[in-house]
Enzyme design. Structure first.
Site: not given
Length: 288
Positions: A71, A157, A20
């Protein structure tokens, strides 16, 4: 800094979080503004998210960032959710309130602020999104809110792209979003110069020699290309945009501004563009 009993703590919840860059942003800002605050990465293993949020609350943490894979799941453990985060269905910033944390999404405001920093406005522009995952959906919602003229979603897709397009059109109350397979760009108006947002992980390190679309006919249509990947600093998508005469940008400024907006929420301040660019240079050095 001098850590003491009055030091405020913020951190990052995710798994894994070994690489990070968030501590670079927040600890730089804390030093810049003279805030008695420290930001630390907090790896949270699968199944322990609820305990982590409750623990942060118990320890009186000022705020938290949330990254993959939590999240969406973190919404279950908040006392309030900002309307944009609720619309997107994902939270990446927790702000302490009475009784718990309120969730915000600073990723999309961060992307918008990055674009403004680079002189790009969304309103009345036709935009192509490559990909149809959660990030692409969030980008589409941002584009709707910022009054893009048309949104074209292209994905391997087409069914996934259609789901997002249908949702956006329902929210808009009119048809402004269209789904295509990857070769759908051949159906677009060639006289229009598009903003393209690359919202897949194709081209991310270590597979840096790939792009979702490699046909240069596509890139001839692109005026600005935004790749949300920031490692490598120059993706194949970005290079193709440049080779065709367009301007390209990576996701580092999005990372920068999502972090800055979170810091602003935690500390009730506004960060100048000058300070933001100082942090940006710091991030580039760290990545190098």
């Amino acid at each position: 800094m001098n850590i003491n009993a009055k030091t405020k703590v913020c951190g990052l919840i995710g798994y894994p979080i070994g690489h990070t860059m968030s501590p670079v942003i927040h600890n730089y800002l804390a030093a810049k503004y003279g805030h008695n605050l420290v930001y630390v990465p907090l790896q949270v293993e699968t199944g322990k998210l609820e305990a982590a949020v409750k623990g942060a609350d118990a320890y009186n943490f000022l705020g938290m960032n949330v990254t993959v894979p939590y999240k969406a799941e973190v919404l279950n453990y908040l006392t309030a959710i900002d309307p944009l985060a609720e619309s997107i269905g994902a939270v990446n910033t927790l702000v302490r309130t009475e009784g718990g944390y309120k969730g915000y999404n600073t990723d999309m405001p961060g992307l918008y602020r990055a674009m403004l920093s680079d002189g790009i406005e969304i309103e009345d522009r036709e935009v192509i999104i490559l990909g149809a995952g959660g990030v692409a959906r969030a980008v589409a919602i941002l584009l709707l809110q910022k009054k893009a003229k048309k949104i074209h979603i292209m994905n391997r897709t087409i069914e996934k792209a259609r789901m997002i397009a249908d949702e956006i059109n329902q929210k808009a109350g009119k048809d402004i979003c269209t789904a295509y397979e990857l070769e759908g760009y051949k159906k677009l108006d060639k006289s229009c110069k598009y903003l393209a947002v690359q919202a897949t992980n194709v081209g991310m390190y270590p597979e840096t020699d790939k792009a979702v679309i490699e046909d240069m006919e596509f890139y001839q249509m692109i005026e600005y290309g935004y790749d949300l990947i920031y490692n490598p600093a120059q993706t194949k998508f970005m290079q193709c945009v440049k080779n065709a005469g367009g301007k390209s940008f990576n996701g580092l400024k999005m990372l920068l501004y999502q972090g800055i907006i979170a810091y602003e929420l935690w500390n009730n301040i506004s960060t100048t563009e000058e300070t933001a660019l100082e942090v940006y240079e710091k991030l580039k050095k760290e990545l190098a």
